[in-house]
Design an enzyme around this catalytic site. Structure first.
Site, PDB file in Angstrom:
ATOM      1  N   SER A   1       2.443  -3.817   4.743  1.00 36.25           N
ATOM      2  CA  SER A   1       1.259  -3.402   4.026  1.00 36.25           C
ATOM      3  C   SER A   1       0.059  -4.330   4.221  1.00 36.25           C
ATOM      4  CB  SER A   1       1.567  -3.310   2.541  1.00 36.25           C
ATOM      5  OG  SER A   1       1.869  -4.583   2.008  1.00 36.25           O
TER       6      SER A   1
ATOM      7  N   SER B   1       5.984  -6.982   4.709  1.00 32.76           N
ATOM      8  CA  SER B   1       4.552  -6.686   4.728  1.00 32.76           C
ATOM      9  C   SER B   1       3.655  -7.776   5.313  1.00 32.76           C
ATOM     10  CB  SER B   1       4.073  -6.353   3.314  1.00 32.76           C
ATOM     11  OG  SER B   1       4.455  -5.053   2.974  1.00 32.76           O
TER      12      SER B   1
ATOM     13  N   LYS C   1      -5.763 -10.715   0.899  1.00 32.19           N
ATOM     14  CA  LYS C   1      -5.338  -9.318   0.706  1.00 32.19           C
ATOM     15  C   LYS C   1      -5.881  -8.808  -0.627  1.00 32.19           C
ATOM     16  CE  LYS C   1      -0.948  -6.677   0.981  1.00 32.19           C
ATOM     17  NZ  LYS C   1       0.512  -6.810   1.183  1.00 32.19           N
TER      18      LYS C   1
END
Lengths: 92, 471
Positions: B148, B172, B73
């Site tokens: 997310s 997330s 990420k």
């Protein structure tokens, strides 16, 4: 509900600027969120706090090790000189 | 098509059937041809990393992730590489050091091939708030991948890598895993180091793997776990070999079902899958136990007070002085702060900074922040109490299938989507999302399983069983 004045104060604390149009939309959304968050205000709950304690024996030895160099620390700054951050003059 | 997971790929590489370089090149080609915008940047040294691993493997290296291409990420630091947390304000930031999690991947032999798109500063559940644009759900490109960690989950679902890392502050990892049909775990708070991960809410954030199957997930978590002299919250506890939990049955396992969850599930798209899940567990010898969690109906407001309060403090450092981007027309220091932050942050981030400052300001601190902390402590006790009568709690991961792009434009509506995921962060317990059936449009549905602190093994036992046995 927050007023225009309160909003202005919050924006100052947050170091953010809003145009008048943005401000109106933000206040509307913000009040909607506050309304939602306010559900907890009247909840009857025993006052408590949870703080994780760290056993002293878990702390690492206090040995000096090489960390980032000064040059590395400021390497991402938009303006830098001799390992320092550069900002506009504060004193006139 | 290479639809191999982590373990299969590693075994093929170690046996000499394929090289890390070959598979890395294949994945890079796929990323270049993809139109989902799951990936922000392919790292320029990916092929070199793979070649270096291939040489080490020839010399006898047998790391747990030897040669395996993994995507991280955009909020996880690797020295010398860009990391921007999906934000304009960090667009040109280059990490000065490597995060512990990335170092652990590297030490295990992984090839970190790219960084994945995400909601700006991990604030969102749809990957629509990224400075780099929306990511599309590869299973239906008119829908969100969740967030997310939407780029990470989409990349795994689209087979652009063997596995990906995400971060989870309020769901997330789990929610995008559910929306994309992946396996995702938020470990116990303190299981995995946060050193070198761009902070959102420090007392809630955890890094975890998003994978194609349960065994890969367990292996990756094992690699990532452990204490860290750079993060005192990463606890000193033995790292378990999770493989010992595989290939077991679930007979006698006590599965806790929360009455409040049963109530809110009624009428939701996920209701049928949730009921099927309970039936499946029962039919395989697990015992369903009803439990109550007092004040669970308040967990969302508690989360949306504590997380922004911490975010406000964490994001104060982005001031136009220390990190890369400074507004060009600022005349003095105050203007540098104001204009750099105003230009650099998106609307959702601004909302949360403002909200955080509101609940932390005098006059509101006790009514909101302290009250939320009290509720958090009480909820923690309630969960511990519930775990006295069951081994694992279950609930859906999300309300249904992935929703349409642009569908949740009202912030509070978007926040309410997190109803099932935030409690694990508020309480600190491990929680995993596993695929379980599909919804009415044929898209994946995730079920969430939650265990007591540091009992990830229980989750892997149940998840592995479900993966092997559920249709």
């Amino acid at each position: 509900m927050i007023s225009n004045e309160e909003f202005k104060h919050l924006a100052e604390l947050s170091k953010l600027e809003f145009s008048d149009v943005e401000r109106d939309k933000f206040i509307k959304d913000f009040n909607h969120i506050l309304d939602f968050a306010s559900q907890i205000i009247n909840a009857k709950v025993e006052e408590k706090s949870f703080i994780r304690s760290i056993p002293l024996e878990d702390l690492r030895e206090d040995i000096v090790k090489q960390g980032l160099t000064q040059a590395e620390v400021v390497s991402n700054a938009p303006k830098q000189k001799k390992g320092c951050y550069v900002v506009p003059r504060i004193m006139e | 098509m290479i639809e191999l997971g982590v373990i299969d790929t590693r075994d093929k590489i170690l046996s000499g059937e394929i090289s890390s370089e070959q598979i890395t090149r294949e994945y890079i080609k796929r990323i270049e041809n993809s139109d989902t915008n799951a990936v922000i940047e392919i790292f320029s040294d990916a092929i070199e990393q793979a070649k270096a691993i291939d040489i080490r493997i020839k010399e006898g290296f047998k790391g747990a992730l030897a040669g395996v291409p993994i995507i991280i990420k955009d909020n996880i630091l690797v020295k010398g590489k860009h990391a921007s947390a999906g934000s304009l304000i960090l667009k040109d930031y280059i990490a000065e050091y490597t995060s512990t999690v990335a170092q652990k991947l590297i030490d295990a032999g992984a090839v970190i091939i790219a960084r994945a798109n995400m909601d700006e500063f991990a604030m969102g559940g749809s990957t629509e708030t990224s400075y780099y644009g929306k990511t599309l759900n590869p299973r239906d490109k008119t829908r969100v991948p969740g967030g997310s960690s939407g780029g990470s989950a989409a990349a795994v679902a689209e087979d652009l890598c063997c596995a990906a890392l995400g971060t989870d502050t309020g769901g997330s990892i789990r929610q995008p895993s559910a929306y994309c049909g992946c396996v995702g775990i938020k470990p116990t708070y303190g299981r995995v180091s946060r050193f070198g991960v761009i902070a959102f809410a420090s007392s809630l954030d955890q890094v975890g793997p998003i994978t194609k199957n349960v065994k890969d997930n367990a292996l990756l978590l094992q690699v990532l776990s452990g204490e860290d002299s750079n993060d005192e919250t990463a606890e000193k506890r033995a790292v378990e070999d999770y493989s010992k939990y595989f290939n077991q049955d679930i007979r006698g396992m006590k599965i806790g079902v929360i009455s409040y969850v049963d109530d809110i599930v009624k009428g939701l798209d996920v209701e049928k899958n949730y009921n099927d899940f309970k039936e499946f567990l029962k039919a395989n010898g697990a015992e369903i136990v009803n439990v109550d969690i007092k004040n669970l109906d308040l967990v969302l407001p508690v989360y949306y007070i504590i997380a922004p309060a911490e975010a406000t403090s964490n994001l104060a450092r982005f001031d136009g002085v220390k990190y890369t981007r400074r507004a060009t027309d600022a005349k003095n220091l105050e203007e540098i702060y104001l204009k750099s932050r105003t230009e650099g942050f998106g609307d959702e981030v601004k909302r949360r900074i403002m909200l955080g400052n509101y609940v932390l300001s005098s006059g509101y601190f006790d009514a909101y922040y302290n009250k939320a902390r009290s509720l958090q402590a009480n909820l923690r006790e309630e969960f511990l109490k519930a775990f006295k009568s069951c081994d694992i709690l279950i609930m859906p991961t999300a309300k249904g299938e992935a929703y349409k792009l642009g569908e949740k434009s009202n912030p509070v509506d978007a926040y309410k989507e997190d109803i099932f995921t935030v409690s694990a962060n508020i309480v600190g317990v491990p929680a995993m999302s596993i695929p379980f059936g599909v919804g009415k449009n044929g898209l994946p549905i995730g079920m969430q399983i939650i265990a007591p602190h540091f009992e990830e093994g229980r989750l892997y036992r149940l998840a592995d069983f479900v993966e092997r046995r559920a249709k």
